[in-house]
Write a protein that holds these residues in place. Sequence first.
Motif, PDB file in Angstrom:
ATOM      1  N   LEU A 111       0.762  -1.206  -0.138  1.00 49.27           N
ATOM      2  CA  LEU A 111      -0.057   0.021  -0.210  1.00 49.27           C
ATOM      3  C   LEU A 111       0.802   1.327   0.122  1.00 49.27           C
ATOM      4  O   LEU A 111       1.918   1.083   0.318  1.00 49.27           O
ATOM      5  N   PRO A 112       0.382   2.408  -0.294  1.00 45.96           N
ATOM      6  CA  PRO A 112       1.112   3.561  -0.445  1.00 45.96           C
ATOM      7  C   PRO A 112       1.562   4.346   0.972  1.00 45.96           C
ATOM      8  O   PRO A 112       2.635   4.912   0.759  1.00 45.96           O
ATOM      9  N   THR A 113       1.057   4.082   1.978  1.00 48.72           N
ATOM     10  CA  THR A 113       1.248   4.747   3.194  1.00 48.72           C
ATOM     11  C   THR A 113       1.440   3.710   4.351  1.00 48.72           C
ATOM     12  O   THR A 113       0.859   2.496   4.465  1.00 48.72           O
ATOM     13  N   ARG A 114       2.229   4.258   5.495  1.00 51.15           N
ATOM     14  CA  ARG A 114       2.491   3.383   6.494  1.00 51.15           C
ATOM     15  C   ARG A 114       0.870   2.930   7.525  1.00 51.15           C
ATOM     16  O   ARG A 114       0.672   1.905   7.759  1.00 51.15           O
ATOM     17  N   ALA A 151      13.064   0.527  13.724  1.00 53.31           N
ATOM     18  CA  ALA A 151      12.862  -0.877  14.136  1.00 53.31           C
ATOM     19  C   ALA A 151      13.769  -1.917  13.224  1.00 53.31           C
ATOM     20  O   ALA A 151      14.063  -1.421  12.389  1.00 53.31           O
ATOM     21  N   PRO A 152      13.887  -2.927  13.659  1.00 57.78           N
ATOM     22  CA  PRO A 152      14.599  -4.053  12.835  1.00 57.78           C
ATOM     23  C   PRO A 152      14.162  -4.467  11.508  1.00 57.78           C
ATOM     24  O   PRO A 152      12.845  -4.281  11.541  1.00 57.78           O
ATOM     25  N   LYS A 153      14.809  -4.603  10.511  1.00 61.35           N
ATOM     26  CA  LYS A 153      14.174  -4.745   9.241  1.00 61.35           C
ATOM     27  C   LYS A 153      14.130  -6.168   8.818  1.00 61.35           C
ATOM     28  O   LYS A 153      15.280  -6.745   8.874  1.00 61.35           O
ATOM     29  N   HIS A 154      12.982  -6.570   8.329  1.00 60.08           N
ATOM     30  CA  HIS A 154      12.915  -8.097   8.097  1.00 60.08           C
ATOM     31  C   HIS A 154      13.267  -8.077   6.379  1.00 60.08           C
ATOM     32  O   HIS A 154      13.449  -9.405   5.857  1.00 60.08           O
ATOM     33  N   TYR A 155      13.342  -7.107   5.621  1.00 61.75           N
ATOM     34  CA  TYR A 155      13.649  -7.186   4.181  1.00 61.75           C
ATOM     35  C   TYR A 155      12.605  -7.847   3.576  1.00 61.75           C
ATOM     36  O   TYR A 155      13.186  -8.963   2.569  1.00 61.75           O
ATOM     37  N   VAL A 162       3.135 -10.879   3.887  1.00 62.26           N
ATOM     38  CA  VAL A 162       3.858  -9.425   4.180  1.00 62.26           C
ATOM     39  C   VAL A 162       3.091  -8.252   3.877  1.00 62.26           C
ATOM     40  O   VAL A 162       2.518  -8.520   2.653  1.00 62.26           O
ATOM     41  N   ALA A 163       2.653  -7.516   4.796  1.00 60.07           N
ATOM     42  CA  ALA A 163       2.132  -6.205   4.628  1.00 60.07           C
ATOM     43  C   ALA A 163       3.239  -5.234   4.726  1.00 60.07           C
ATOM     44  O   ALA A 163       3.809  -4.995   5.435  1.00 60.07           O
ATOM     45  N   SER A 164       3.247  -4.288   3.409  1.00 63.68           N
ATOM     46  CA  SER A 164       4.441  -3.658   3.225  1.00 63.68           C
ATOM     47  C   SER A 164       3.840  -2.408   2.493  1.00 63.68           C
ATOM     48  O   SER A 164       3.073  -2.246   1.701  1.00 63.68           O
ATOM     49  N   THR A 165       4.643  -1.341   2.771  1.00 65.41           N
ATOM     50  CA  THR A 165       4.692   0.049   1.861  1.00 65.41           C
ATOM     51  C   THR A 165       5.130  -0.431   0.660  1.00 65.41           C
ATOM     52  O   THR A 165       6.360  -1.343   0.612  1.00 65.41           O
ATOM     53  N   LEU A 166       4.711   0.200  -0.379  1.00 63.74           N
ATOM     54  CA  LEU A 166       5.355   0.104  -1.713  1.00 63.74           C
ATOM     55  C   LEU A 166       6.961   0.451  -1.714  1.00 63.74           C
ATOM     56  O   LEU A 166       7.643  -0.151  -2.161  1.00 63.74           O
ATOM     57  N   ASP A 167       7.084   1.583  -0.998  1.00 65.17           N
ATOM     58  CA  ASP A 167       8.395   2.199  -0.851  1.00 65.17           C
ATOM     59  C   ASP A 167       9.483   1.436  -0.399  1.00 65.17           C
ATOM     60  O   ASP A 167      10.535   1.176  -0.906  1.00 65.17           O
ATOM     61  N   ALA A 168       8.987   0.550   0.613  1.00 67.28           N
ATOM     62  CA  ALA A 168      10.215  -0.479   1.261  1.00 67.28           C
ATOM     63  C   ALA A 168      10.402  -1.500   0.335  1.00 67.28           C
ATOM     64  O   ALA A 168      11.428  -2.033   0.237  1.00 67.28           O
ATOM     65  N   VAL A 169       9.282  -2.005  -0.495  1.00 71.94           N
ATOM     66  CA  VAL A 169       9.496  -2.942  -1.619  1.00 71.94           C
ATOM     67  C   VAL A 169      10.542  -2.439  -2.648  1.00 71.94           C
ATOM     68  O   VAL A 169      11.241  -3.062  -3.140  1.00 71.94           O
ATOM     69  N   ALA A 170      10.119  -1.365  -3.097  1.00 70.54           N
ATOM     70  CA  ALA A 170      10.767  -0.623  -4.343  1.00 70.54           C
ATOM     71  C   ALA A 170      12.258  -0.357  -4.081  1.00 70.54           C
ATOM     72  O   ALA A 170      13.171  -0.816  -4.681  1.00 70.54           O
ATOM     73  N   ARG A 177      17.893  -1.112  -0.465  1.00 70.85           N
ATOM     74  CA  ARG A 177      17.522  -1.509   0.862  1.00 70.85           C
ATOM     75  C   ARG A 177      17.617  -3.336   0.918  1.00 70.85           C
ATOM     76  O   ARG A 177      16.401  -3.800   0.352  1.00 70.85           O
ATOM     77  N   VAL A 178      18.657  -3.754   1.295  1.00 65.89           N
ATOM     78  CA  VAL A 178      18.945  -5.250   1.100  1.00 65.89           C
ATOM     79  C   VAL A 178      19.428  -5.760   2.264  1.00 65.89           C
ATOM     80  O   VAL A 178      20.210  -5.129   3.335  1.00 65.89           O
ATOM     81  N   PRO A 179      19.300  -7.107   2.789  1.00 66.45           N
ATOM     82  CA  PRO A 179      19.821  -7.480   3.887  1.00 66.45           C
ATOM     83  C   PRO A 179      21.377  -7.516   3.893  1.00 66.45           C
ATOM     84  O   PRO A 179      22.135  -7.861   2.805  1.00 66.45           O
TER      85      PRO A 179
END
Length: 633
Positions: A111-114, A151-155, A162-170, A177-179
């Motif tokens: 989704l677009p927002t937190r 917060a700790p990142k699950h990537y 996984v529910a995520s913002t598209l920004d985190a995925v992009a 933004r990688v492990p």
Amino acid sequence: MSEVYTKALKRCVASWRLLKSEAKTRRIDVLKLLEEWSISEDRLREEEKIVKPYEFQEKFYEKLKRLAEKGGLLVVQAPTASGKTEAVAATFLSQWVEEDWWLAPRLIYTLPTRALTLTSFARLSSYSRGIASMLNVAPLPVSFEYGSTFAPKHYLYGGPIVASTLDAVAYGYVAQRVPGKFYNPRLSLPVSLLATSLFVLDEAQLYQDKHYYSPAVIGTMLKPLILAGAVVVVMSATLPSLLLKELANGVDYEYLDSEPVGRGEVEIDVTNLLSKKKLPDALGDKEVSSLIKEELDSGSVLIVVNTVERAAMCYRLLRESYPNKVVLLHGKMANIDRIVREKRLFSENLVVISTQVVEAGFDFDAKLMITELAPLDSLIQRAGRVARSRGAKGRVLVFDVADPEPYASEFIEETRRLLLETSGDALKTSLYNVKKAQDYLNEVYTEPWVSLLKEKVTRDLLETEAYFRALRLFSFPPEEDFKLRRGFYVTLIVPEVYEQLLQQYILSQDVSSKLFKLLQCFKSPNKPVPVELNHEELQQLIQLLEKSSISVGFEELPHNIEDQQSKKTGKRKRKKTKKEALIAARLSIRKISKEARTYEVVCRPYKRKHRVAPLKIYVLNAGIYSKEEGLVT
């Protein structure tokens, strides 16, 4: 349609209904309730009996079944409350029931927002628990990922759902933004996950920015995934053909829309638009005041304006007339302040004054909505908050607007013309029929206007295209910056809110004195202050920072206003300063010992000569934020 899918669909709907109902009864946030929620199989079975799947939801499953073998793009256009989320989740979860993972082993729902992502996290968690109860097994883990700077990142590895913002995925897709970060990076893993997942982009209309920049970038990102065999689903209630063209980026796609949905009767009144009355002044009119008072006796009133500044003006105008009944809600509030306000929405009749944050994922039902003129797709989303259930009745009053910002004036004027020519029927019809909605939207978003607007971001789009061309698997990302959206986001800590939360924490738990040391730096940063924290202390700090922060686009920040004295005349006058003048300090967090699990947090005074950087943590100057109104200057 599969009987297993139907069973999973009914269970998903029943689970979410029961979670929401209990949260409202107990006046508790659904996320808080999830921490202790135990689900009753008997109650779920009773609730399932009254669930009747829409024909559109039956087709959803069949469309994904066809795409499963070779991958592809499914575009879904359906009104609000039509069950899009349940349909896609039930298709995924039916694999679990069948013990046959024929579609994908992972669901990544973006989704677009937190705020929207948090709601979807709660929904998906309720679905997982409902299916688990049916199977008498443990729920599938559901992860929440939004690119937190704390917060700790699950990537995207936090669970099979996984529910995520598209920004985190992009930013994972483009290897920023990688492990392992850049010490031991696994640069191709986010791409591998996406290519083998059921990848959903919900509320796609919210990526439609002023210059169509983000839709073009998203289309560039999706195309290689789809051609590689990924199953991608794009969903929206309002999808102009030109927006769909940008997102699809020349890829063939399956299309699914829904039949007209059953909802209440909504009256659209454009007489105030015709007479050019504007907010907030029109709220003082006797007729409008009487209408608000009348509707408030039996339901809630929603007032939506296009800017935070005008929302604050409306709030100031009405709070004296309706003591303890007016709630201001917008995107420039500390997270904890928004949460506290949102809890009130479902337990009492209120006058809610807001901005575009209510346009999607806002599960609120009003009897009366007063709105400024906005592009037609925004108005459709806003009006979707009125008379949401069958048999209900509601009314929408559309007022004129003097300043088109933050929208392109061309789209505002086309919407004005359309509403006045149809006496509001273009908006009313669009609430019930997505096909007619798209026809009307295509009259607003025309090729000449969109092409003209895109010309203004030609350089940005060329730079992004060059970045994608230079991107390689198993390689470090290009040196150039990547932007999913024009501008960039920063996290701002509000020192007053941090202090208030810290005082509350003292009453309920042991709090490290080091957190008070950071507070002193937040309030008066004179020199760098390093603080060493153990793991438990860091977790306390992260909780405080999450609740006391605002995540906002830097371009959306207001200018600070300062009193300045003229050197020539000696007179004092109020003058806008640069946005950087809002910032007092910068905060950084780094691990200093993996074995001992110790971390260093440094608060550094911010100097205006420094460039504000994307996705970093900053501290607002004390006294700028208003607990009552948020960040408005």
